[in-house]
Design an enzyme around this catalytic site. Structure first.
Site, mmCIF file in Angstrom:
data_model
loop_
_atom_site.group_PDB
_atom_site.id
_atom_site.type_symbol
_atom_site.label_atom_id
_atom_site.label_comp_id
_atom_site.label_asym_id
_atom_site.label_seq_id
_atom_site.Cartn_x
_atom_site.Cartn_y
_atom_site.Cartn_z
ATOM 1 N N SER A 1 0.982 -1.155 0.165
ATOM 2 C CA SER A 1 -0.017 0.029 -0.072
ATOM 3 C C SER A 1 0.838 1.148 0.086
ATOM 4 C CB SER A 1 -0.977 -0.108 1.070
ATOM 5 O OG SER A 1 -0.247 -0.041 2.287
ATOM 6 N N HIS A 2 2.195 0.966 0.270
ATOM 7 C CA HIS A 2 3.143 2.409 0.260
ATOM 8 C C HIS A 2 4.181 2.118 -0.536
ATOM 9 C CE1 HIS A 2 0.589 3.129 3.540
ATOM 10 N NE2 HIS A 2 0.665 4.273 3.366
ATOM 11 N N PHE B 1 3.894 10.267 3.141
ATOM 12 C CA PHE B 1 3.026 9.577 2.079
ATOM 13 C C PHE B 1 3.442 8.133 2.022
ATOM 14 C CE2 PHE B 1 1.289 9.225 -2.421
ATOM 15 C CZ PHE B 1 -0.107 9.268 -1.937
ATOM 16 N N ALA C 1 5.030 4.345 4.600
ATOM 17 C CA ALA C 1 4.973 3.565 5.826
ATOM 18 C C ALA C 1 6.127 4.170 6.765
ATOM 19 C CB ALA C 1 5.423 2.141 5.380
ATOM 20 N N LEU C 2 5.697 4.116 7.895
ATOM 21 C CA LEU C 2 6.566 4.695 9.015
ATOM 22 C C LEU C 2 7.938 3.573 9.220
ATOM 23 C CD1 LEU C 2 4.131 5.941 11.674
ATOM 24 C CD2 LEU C 2 5.724 7.256 10.488
ATOM 25 N N ASP D 1 4.161 -1.240 13.009
ATOM 26 C CA ASP D 1 3.650 -0.150 12.190
ATOM 27 C C ASP D 1 2.362 -0.213 11.722
ATOM 28 O OD1 ASP D 1 3.590 2.121 10.561
ATOM 29 O OD2 ASP D 1 4.744 1.127 8.836
ATOM 30 N N ASP E 1 -5.020 0.308 1.412
ATOM 31 C CA ASP E 1 -5.524 -0.969 1.212
ATOM 32 C C ASP E 1 -6.945 -0.916 1.042
ATOM 33 O OD1 ASP E 1 -3.408 -2.505 1.753
ATOM 34 O OD2 ASP E 1 -3.862 -2.802 3.796
ATOM 35 N N HIS F 1 -13.360 2.396 20.997
ATOM 36 C CA HIS F 1 -12.874 3.598 21.532
ATOM 37 C C HIS F 1 -11.250 3.441 21.692
ATOM 38 C CE1 HIS F 1 -13.511 0.455 24.738
ATOM 39 N NE2 HIS F 1 -12.578 1.255 25.452
ATOM 40 N N ARG G 1 3.077 -16.035 14.816
ATOM 41 C CA ARG G 1 4.001 -14.708 13.976
ATOM 42 C C ARG G 1 3.884 -13.636 14.826
ATOM 43 N NH1 ARG G 1 0.747 -11.820 9.028
ATOM 44 N NH2 ARG G 1 1.872 -9.991 8.824
ATOM 45 N N LEU G 2 4.894 -13.087 14.773
ATOM 46 C CA LEU G 2 5.280 -11.726 15.628
ATOM 47 C C LEU G 2 5.313 -10.512 14.524
ATOM 48 C CD1 LEU G 2 5.661 -13.508 18.122
ATOM 49 C CD2 LEU G 2 7.555 -12.146 18.681
ATOM 50 N N PRO G 3 5.139 -9.328 14.873
ATOM 51 C CA PRO G 3 5.444 -8.287 14.055
ATOM 52 C C PRO G 3 6.769 -8.260 13.533
ATOM 53 C CG PRO G 3 4.292 -7.338 16.002
ATOM 54 C CD PRO G 3 4.608 -9.048 16.122
HETATM 55 P P1 NDP Z 1 -1.483 -4.075 9.106
HETATM 56 O O1 NDP Z 1 -2.551 -4.053 9.748
HETATM 57 O O2 NDP Z 1 -0.834 -4.597 7.964
HETATM 58 O O3 NDP Z 1 -0.408 -4.205 10.269
HETATM 59 C C1 NDP Z 1 1.001 -3.889 10.275
HETATM 60 C C2 NDP Z 1 1.864 -4.475 11.295
HETATM 61 O O4 NDP Z 1 1.458 -5.504 12.083
HETATM 62 C C3 NDP Z 1 3.169 -4.804 10.784
HETATM 63 O O5 NDP Z 1 4.077 -4.683 11.807
HETATM 64 C C4 NDP Z 1 2.799 -6.298 10.575
HETATM 65 O O6 NDP Z 1 3.989 -7.169 10.555
HETATM 66 C C5 NDP Z 1 2.165 -6.605 11.876
HETATM 67 N N1 NDP Z 1 1.245 -7.803 11.587
HETATM 68 C C6 NDP Z 1 0.126 -7.879 10.594
HETATM 69 N N2 NDP Z 1 -0.408 -9.084 10.884
HETATM 70 C C7 NDP Z 1 0.078 -9.642 12.076
HETATM 71 C C8 NDP Z 1 -0.209 -10.974 12.571
HETATM 72 N N3 NDP Z 1 -1.062 -11.665 12.226
HETATM 73 N N4 NDP Z 1 0.328 -11.031 13.568
HETATM 74 C C9 NDP Z 1 1.417 -10.110 14.043
HETATM 75 N N5 NDP Z 1 1.733 -9.269 13.667
HETATM 76 C C10 NDP Z 1 1.091 -9.071 12.730
HETATM 77 O O7 NDP Z 1 -0.934 -2.429 8.635
HETATM 78 P P2 NDP Z 1 -1.808 -1.063 8.169
HETATM 79 O O8 NDP Z 1 -2.346 -1.687 7.246
HETATM 80 O O9 NDP Z 1 -2.578 -0.778 9.407
HETATM 81 O O10 NDP Z 1 -0.586 -0.057 7.914
HETATM 82 C C11 NDP Z 1 -0.064 -0.439 6.879
HETATM 83 C C12 NDP Z 1 1.316 0.546 6.432
HETATM 84 O O11 NDP Z 1 0.431 1.876 6.324
HETATM 85 C C13 NDP Z 1 1.960 0.966 8.009
HETATM 86 O O12 NDP Z 1 3.223 0.668 7.385
HETATM 87 C C14 NDP Z 1 1.569 2.455 8.040
HETATM 88 O O13 NDP Z 1 2.709 3.261 8.536
HETATM 89 C C15 NDP Z 1 1.110 2.917 6.744
HETATM 90 N N6 NDP Z 1 0.538 3.938 6.925
HETATM 91 C C16 NDP Z 1 0.797 5.094 6.487
HETATM 92 C C17 NDP Z 1 0.118 6.407 6.782
HETATM 93 C C18 NDP Z 1 0.678 7.685 6.154
HETATM 94 O O14 NDP Z 1 0.069 8.589 6.468
HETATM 95 N N7 NDP Z 1 1.915 7.969 5.946
HETATM 96 C C19 NDP Z 1 -1.166 6.363 6.901
HETATM 97 C C20 NDP Z 1 -1.693 5.011 7.469
HETATM 98 C C21 NDP Z 1 -0.891 3.901 7.293
HETATM 99 P P3 NDP Z 1 4.741 -7.529 9.238
HETATM 100 O O15 NDP Z 1 5.383 -6.040 8.924
HETATM 101 O O16 NDP Z 1 5.829 -8.323 9.647
HETATM 102 O O17 NDP Z 1 3.792 -7.647 8.234
#
Ligand code: NDP
Length: 342
Positions: A53-54, A127, A129-130, A184, A194, A236, A309-311
């Protein structure tokens, strides 16, 4: 010729080739050479690690924002010293990554001197990922936390109008003998990227992801995008985290709140002009001389409890595959990128 075709639909692209291609695209579309390199590395890293997504999905938004005049690709960030541990950065209406890159030497200097650095970036367009902002600090055995605001697209629970951005929150910590632990995620139930990918694929999203323009819960991504709103994750609790992100990344830094971002006068603009906050900490200053070892012990215990699975597990696995075989990119998308670079 450094690109290996794996099938008619997908092409495997080495990281450096994608990085170079993206750098040329940014340079051709109004970004200074220094900034283009930083954005290209960031975007190619997202594609390589499966942060789709990024990754290259965002190129169109970067370019339309640049073309609209809303963001300055040539901005030179200004750093201000605000005390022994505080670094203030005016991104000068440019992208956030070059603003952070400009601050890195000062951050490392402050952490070395005081054990902690607070980095307040304002007038910045994030714009991406962090995690790419944080991983380099964890690789230096530091703990890092980051938050960034966006544009209004998330309604608080019970609300019918968007107020918050998707407001991600990220954390990175060193782990003894292995990759840093990172997480993140957006504080919304789904990231905007997404959601747009789901709309493009004509897929449904889980109920609870968002509301339509009448305030009713919907599983249709188009209805959320067209006058509706995303919802925070976890009711909340996610809403409170999103509030915190607004307060820390915007009120504290001097950037705009998500609901104040108004790019209506700039057709094509997509990058939010808000703020970003980072906290970088030397963990051993607080009294534990084996911080990374303690984190490893904790993670081992979590895995031993059955957690599959860990992040960041998936990210490192995907990165290793991409480094070995190349980054899989849809061949038609790759052709579009090559056209944009020439
Ligand atoms: P996800 O819901 O995909 O979750 C991401 C994080 O959770 C990752 O660290 C991932 O690890 C971990 N994770 C996911 N599934 C599991 C699981 N089953 N068990 C354990 N850990 C898990 O993220 P989002 O879709 O909410 O966000 C995606 C990206 O979008 C982020 O990088 C965020 O920074 C970016 N974003 C940026 C914005 C901006 O304004 N710049 C705005 C909003 C989002 P892993 O990496 O290994 O998959």
């Amino acid at each position: 010729d450094r690109v290996a075709a794996s099938s008619s639909d997908l092409t495997l692209v080495p990281f450096v080739v994608l990085e170079d291609l993206l750098q040329r695209i940014f340079s051709r579309h109004g970004v200074s050479d220094d900034n283009a390199k930083i954005l290209a590395t960031n975007c190619a890293s997202c594609e390589r690690d499966g942060s789709l997504s990024h990754g290259i999905f965002r190129i169109a938004g970067y370019l339309s924002s640049l073309a609209s005049g809303w963001v300055d690709g040539r901005a030179v960030p200004r750093l201000e010293d605000r005390g022994p541990s505080v670094i203030r950065v005016d991104a000068m209406n440019g992208f956030a990554q070059p603003a952070l890159a400009a601050a890195v030497p000062a951050i490392l200097d402050r952490v070395s001197a005081t054990g902690v650095a607070l980095v307040a970036i304002r007038r910045s367009h994030h714009f991406s990922a962090l995690w790419p902002d944080l991983e380099p600090f964890a690789l230096r055995d530091l703990v890092a936390i980051a938050m960034v605001t966006g544009f209004r697209c998330v309604a608080p629970p019970g609300g019918t109008k968007p107020v918050f951005g998707t407001n991600p929150l990220a954390f990175a910590a060193p782990v003894a003998g292995t990759h840093p632990l990172m997480f993140d995620f957006a504080t919304s139930a789904m990231s905007n990227g997404d959601l747009r990918l789901a709309a493009r694929a004509k897929a449904k999203v889980p109920l609870g992801t968002g509301i339509d323009s009448h305030g009713d819960r919907t599983d249709k991504p188009e209805a959320i995008l067209d006058g509706g709103a995303l919802l925070p994750f976890g009711g909340h609790k996610g809403a409170a985290l999103s509030l915190m992100v607004e307060i820390m990344a915007s009120a504290l830094t001097g950037g705009l709140f998500s609901h104040e971002v108004d790019f209506s006068g700039y057709p094509g603009a997509e990058t939010p002009n808000t703020g970003q906050v980072l906290l970088v900490i030397d963990p051993e200053r607080a009294g534990n001389s084996d911080f990374a070892g303690r984190v490893l012990t904790l993670l081992d215990t979590v895995r031993a409890s059955g957690a599959a699975r860990l992040p960041s597990d998936r990210r490192y696995r995907q990165r290793a595959e991409a480094n070995k075989d190349g980054i899989p990119i849809a061949t038609d998308k790759l052709r579009q990128l090559i056209v944009l670079a020439s």
